[in-house]
Write a protein that holds these residues in place. Structure first.
Motif, PDB file in Angstrom:
ATOM      1  N   LEU A 405       4.984   0.195   7.570  1.00 57.91           N
ATOM      2  CA  LEU A 405       4.099   1.350   7.414  1.00 57.91           C
ATOM      3  C   LEU A 405       2.642   0.911   7.390  1.00 57.91           C
ATOM      4  O   LEU A 405       1.772   1.541   8.012  1.00 57.91           O
ATOM      5  CB  LEU A 405       4.434   2.118   6.140  1.00 57.91           C
ATOM      6  CG  LEU A 405       5.580   3.114   6.190  1.00 57.91           C
ATOM      7  CD1 LEU A 405       5.795   3.741   4.812  1.00 57.91           C
ATOM      8  CD2 LEU A 405       5.299   4.210   7.206  1.00 57.91           C
ATOM      9  N   ASN A 406       2.361  -0.149   6.637  1.00 57.13           N
ATOM     10  CA  ASN A 406       0.984  -0.629   6.564  1.00 57.13           C
ATOM     11  C   ASN A 406       0.503  -1.179   7.888  1.00 57.13           C
ATOM     12  O   ASN A 406      -0.666  -1.015   8.257  1.00 57.13           O
ATOM     13  CB  ASN A 406       0.844  -1.680   5.470  1.00 57.13           C
ATOM     14  CG  ASN A 406       0.821  -1.055   4.087  1.00 57.13           C
ATOM     15  OD1 ASN A 406       1.662  -1.369   3.248  1.00 57.13           O
ATOM     16  ND2 ASN A 406      -0.117  -0.170   3.821  1.00 57.13           N
ATOM     17  N   LEU A 407       1.413  -1.833   8.613  1.00 56.65           N
ATOM     18  CA  LEU A 407       1.052  -2.323   9.944  1.00 56.65           C
ATOM     19  C   LEU A 407       0.731  -1.147  10.866  1.00 56.65           C
ATOM     20  O   LEU A 407      -0.274  -1.170  11.593  1.00 56.65           O
ATOM     21  CB  LEU A 407       2.189  -3.160  10.520  1.00 56.65           C
ATOM     22  CG  LEU A 407       1.985  -3.695  11.942  1.00 56.65           C
ATOM     23  CD1 LEU A 407       0.769  -4.616  12.001  1.00 56.65           C
ATOM     24  CD2 LEU A 407       3.239  -4.427  12.429  1.00 56.65           C
ATOM     25  N   VAL A 516      -9.627  -0.351   0.384  1.00 54.95           N
ATOM     26  CA  VAL A 516     -10.729  -0.700   1.287  1.00 54.95           C
ATOM     27  C   VAL A 516     -10.228  -0.963   2.704  1.00 54.95           C
ATOM     28  O   VAL A 516     -10.829  -0.507   3.686  1.00 54.95           O
ATOM     29  CB  VAL A 516     -11.492  -1.921   0.747  1.00 54.95           C
ATOM     30  CG1 VAL A 516     -12.523  -2.409   1.771  1.00 54.95           C
ATOM     31  CG2 VAL A 516     -12.170  -1.588  -0.575  1.00 54.95           C
ATOM     32  N   LEU A 517      -9.101  -1.687   2.810  1.00 48.39           N
ATOM     33  CA  LEU A 517      -8.637  -2.122   4.129  1.00 48.39           C
ATOM     34  C   LEU A 517      -7.615  -1.190   4.759  1.00 48.39           C
ATOM     35  O   LEU A 517      -7.521  -1.122   5.989  1.00 48.39           O
ATOM     36  CB  LEU A 517      -8.030  -3.523   4.020  1.00 48.39           C
ATOM     37  CG  LEU A 517      -8.949  -4.621   3.473  1.00 48.39           C
ATOM     38  CD1 LEU A 517      -8.205  -5.942   3.379  1.00 48.39           C
ATOM     39  CD2 LEU A 517     -10.199  -4.757   4.341  1.00 48.39           C
ATOM     40  N   LEU A 518      -6.813  -0.477   3.935  1.00 51.27           N
ATOM     41  CA  LEU A 518      -5.721   0.346   4.468  1.00 51.27           C
ATOM     42  C   LEU A 518      -5.872   1.833   4.155  1.00 51.27           C
ATOM     43  O   LEU A 518      -5.103   2.649   4.659  1.00 51.27           O
ATOM     44  CB  LEU A 518      -4.374  -0.148   3.923  1.00 51.27           C
ATOM     45  CG  LEU A 518      -4.019  -1.606   4.235  1.00 51.27           C
ATOM     46  CD1 LEU A 518      -2.710  -1.988   3.543  1.00 51.27           C
ATOM     47  CD2 LEU A 518      -3.912  -1.821   5.726  1.00 51.27           C
ATOM     48  N   GLY A 519      -6.812   2.187   3.303  1.00 48.35           N
ATOM     49  CA  GLY A 519      -7.008   3.595   2.974  1.00 48.35           C
ATOM     50  C   GLY A 519      -5.932   4.170   2.088  1.00 48.35           C
ATOM     51  O   GLY A 519      -5.722   5.378   2.058  1.00 48.35           O
ATOM     52  N   GLN A 520      -5.237   3.281   1.338  1.00 48.73           N
ATOM     53  CA  GLN A 520      -4.157   3.715   0.443  1.00 48.73           C
ATOM     54  C   GLN A 520      -4.322   3.031  -0.912  1.00 48.73           C
ATOM     55  O   GLN A 520      -4.988   1.999  -1.018  1.00 48.73           O
ATOM     56  CB  GLN A 520      -2.797   3.353   1.034  1.00 48.73           C
ATOM     57  CG  GLN A 520      -2.542   3.961   2.412  1.00 48.73           C
ATOM     58  CD  GLN A 520      -1.325   3.339   3.083  1.00 48.73           C
ATOM     59  OE1 GLN A 520      -0.221   3.474   2.575  1.00 48.73           O
ATOM     60  NE2 GLN A 520      -1.526   2.659   4.192  1.00 48.73           N
ATOM     61  N   SER A 521      -3.718   3.607  -1.933  1.00 46.79           N
ATOM     62  CA  SER A 521      -3.885   3.059  -3.275  1.00 46.79           C
ATOM     63  C   SER A 521      -2.871   1.976  -3.603  1.00 46.79           C
ATOM     64  O   SER A 521      -2.999   1.285  -4.615  1.00 46.79           O
ATOM     65  CB  SER A 521      -3.778   4.175  -4.320  1.00 46.79           C
ATOM     66  OG  SER A 521      -2.514   4.809  -4.243  1.00 46.79           O
ATOM     67  N   GLN A 522      -1.845   1.810  -2.768  1.00 48.35           N
ATOM     68  CA  GLN A 522      -0.842   0.790  -3.025  1.00 48.35           C
ATOM     69  C   GLN A 522      -0.192   0.363  -1.717  1.00 48.35           C
ATOM     70  O   GLN A 522      -0.342   1.017  -0.687  1.00 48.35           O
ATOM     71  CB  GLN A 522       0.223   1.309  -3.991  1.00 48.35           C
ATOM     72  CG  GLN A 522       0.928   2.556  -3.512  1.00 48.35           C
ATOM     73  CD  GLN A 522       1.876   3.124  -4.548  1.00 48.35           C
ATOM     74  OE1 GLN A 522       2.095   2.530  -5.602  1.00 48.35           O
ATOM     75  NE2 GLN A 522       2.452   4.266  -4.264  1.00 48.35           N
ATOM     76  N   GLY A 523       0.553  -0.739  -1.780  1.00 44.64           N
ATOM     77  CA  GLY A 523       1.211  -1.232  -0.584  1.00 44.64           C
ATOM     78  C   GLY A 523       2.142  -2.379  -0.932  1.00 44.64           C
ATOM     79  O   GLY A 523       2.346  -2.704  -2.104  1.00 44.64           O
TER      80      GLY A 523
END
Length: 554
Positions: A405-407, A516-523
């Protein structure tokens, strides 16, 4: 080394607990019919839903656990209550047939609906009726997941006379069973409350359709005649007394809770589970069985699902999600795992639970090969795959749904081939052909990213402390060898964080990386993400963020 049976006798997983209860119920030997019968029920007033899947997959898990405990043959009946009367017009009925369906619904508190298998099929699928259409959908639904079952129809059992023997027993014990059933209804409802629902001619509808049509009526018999198998009642359609009306041969249907008990007895059901909302029905049906000198099946009541607001999922409300929606974003095995976990606990069933369910499934797959036999039969994947789970996706690459998902998010992917470009570099031994499950995960990740991640991404600029840490992280990554492992990368990310943040702030360091890099609060583990996305690509991503570029554009 313990045998499979010895392992099953000690296993703590809930399917084995249920299987041992069932084995104790039958005294450890085959019933007179020669097999143990599991049953699941289906109301074909609508299409199969996520509760249908849950009940069948859970029942199948208990069945397989029982087969590990015993050599007694088993069968599973998927029973459709397709002789039920139509109560309201389903939302899926085409506009061209809605008027007809409305006339087939319950008319009043005295006049019921037309049986589902007597109503025209509005979908043009070739099935003989609306009920038959939904039955076909049920069979296709169960076949899709490879369930082993035998389809059974209420219309067939009533019409063929196979229920007649028990129907006559109900008639012979009418007053006693009515007294039990009446405890569950309001006083004002008792005026026309009876155990049998006669099917009587509806001449107006018959004339309109140019063929005989019957509908149920709610009546309190004036007389019950067990010797002749008949009842007398006043027909609420025309107000006339009907005498000698047979309760057998499909001419009557029993009210739901007594009908359920009658079915248990006629089929000799040994095990059936049901939702918490049916606890009162289970109690009454069990009392009916006892009154007729029989024993109710073994089983347990599972908790219901809740939507994102914590409210009970309802087909009529349309809240929660459907099986088809789940399968759009995740493999069916993840849904089976969701059903396996804590069946007696109420759980939120909404889109945001999907990524965790998928990664929980992958984690269990990865753990399975190294587990000893005692651990394996406690592992959910043993129950999902009947003791033979497949390899984890990606082999040793440990690729999770969260990482994919992050990719997808960082490259703004719209096609799984984009993800495979990174996967193939990270895990050269993997390919869509050699790892179809990983290929399926990539497809699901694209869909989930598109519909749920992309619309909610919120990038932010780093604060001064985060900026210094990110600058050092880029420099540190540049010094790592090209073949650095996930763990080596993760260790360096930690070390950079520890040099810029207090111990109690390390969590906020990783949160900053994602925001900052993914626009999400967790990963997922950031080191695993860097290894998959690429060291040089991650360095460029960090520098773009430090330069104030809009990362949402990919």
């Amino acid at each position: 080394m313990s045998s499979d049976r010895e392992l099953a006798e000690k296993a703590r997983a809930w399917p084995f607990e249920e299987a041992r209860k069932l084995l104790e119920r039958i005294g450890g030997k085959a019933p007179a019919k020669g097999y143990v019968l599991f049953e699941t029920g289906y109301g074909p007033s609508g299409l199969p839903h996520i509760g249908t899947f849950g009940e069948v997959v859970r029942t199948t898990m208990v069945r397989r656990a029982f087969e590990m405990l015993s050599d007694i043959p088993t069968r599973l009946f998927a029973f459709s209550d397709d002789m039920d009367g139509l109560r309201k017009v389903p939302d899926t009925v085409p506009e061209s047939h809605r008027a007809l369906f409305q006339r087939c619904c319950d008319v009043s508190a005295d006049i019921g609906g037309v049986p589902l298998t007597a109503i025209d099929n509005p979908y043009g699928t070739g099935d003989t009726s609306y009920g038959a259409h939904n039955n076909a959908k049920l069979r296709g639904f169960l076949d899709r997941f490879g369930f082993e079952y035998e389809f059974q129809s209420s219309t067939d059992w009533y019409g063929s006379g196979r229920f007649d023997k028990v129907l006559l027993e109900v008639l012979a014990s009418y007053d006693r069973l009515l007294a039990l059933a009446e405890r569950t209804v309001r006083e004002e409802r008792r005026r026309n409350y009876g155990l049998f629902l006669p099917l009587v001619p509806d001449r107006k509808l018959s004339d309109e359709l140019d063929r005989p049509m019957r509908r149920y009526v709610y009546v309190r018999p004036k007389k019950c005649d067990p010797a002749n198998g008949t009842i007398d009642f006043v027909n609420p359609i025309d107000g006339k007394l009907v005498e000698g009306f047979p309760v057998t041969g499909g001419n009557c249907k029993l009210l739901w809770r007594v009908d359920w008990a009658m079915r248990w007895i006629a089929l000799d059901v040994d095990y059936e589970m049901s939702g918490k909302d049916l606890i009162d029905s289970v109690k009454l049906s069990s009392q009916v069985c006892e009154a007729l000198g029989r024993k109710a099946p073994e089983g347990f009541n599972y908790e219901l699902f809740l939507d994102e607001k914590g409210e009970k999922i309802s087909k009529s409300k349309g809240n929660g999600l459907t099986v088809e929606q789940w399968l759009e974003y995740a493999p069916w095995e993840s849904l089976a795992l969701f059903m396996f976990q804590k069946p007696r606990a109420a759980k939120r069933l909404y889109f945001d639970v999907i990524p965790r369910a998928v990664d929980d499934y992958i984690q269990q797959l990865e753990a399975f090969p190294a587990q000893v036999p005692e651990q394996r039969i406690e592992n959910p994947v043993w129950h999902i795959h009947e003791g033979k789970p497949p390899p984890a996706p990606g082999g040793r690459a440990h690729l999770t749904f969260g990482i994919l998902l992050n990719l997808a998010s960082v490259v703004n992917a719209e096609d799984k081939s984009v993800l495979w470009g990174f996967i193939s570099r990270y895990a050269p031994e993997a390919s869509p052909g050699s790892d179809p499950f990983l290929d399926e995960l990539a497809r699901h990740a694209i869909a989930y990213y598109r519909d749920f991640v992309k619309p909610t991404r919120r990038f932010r600029a780093p604060d001064p402390a985060e900026r210094k840490a990110l600058e050092e992280l880029a420099e540190t990554l540049a010094k790592l060898p090209a073949g650095a492992t996930d763990k080596e990368i993760q260790d360096q990310v930690f070390e950079v964080g520890k040099r810029h943040f207090a111990k109690e702030q390390l969590r906020s360091w990783f949160q900053a990386l994602y925001e900052v890099l993914l626009g999400q609060s967790q990963g997922p583990r950031f080191g695993s993400f860097v290894a998959l996305y690429g060291r040089d690509e991650t360095i460029r991503l960090i520098r773009r963020a430090l330069a104030g570029e809009d990362l949402a554009k990919g």
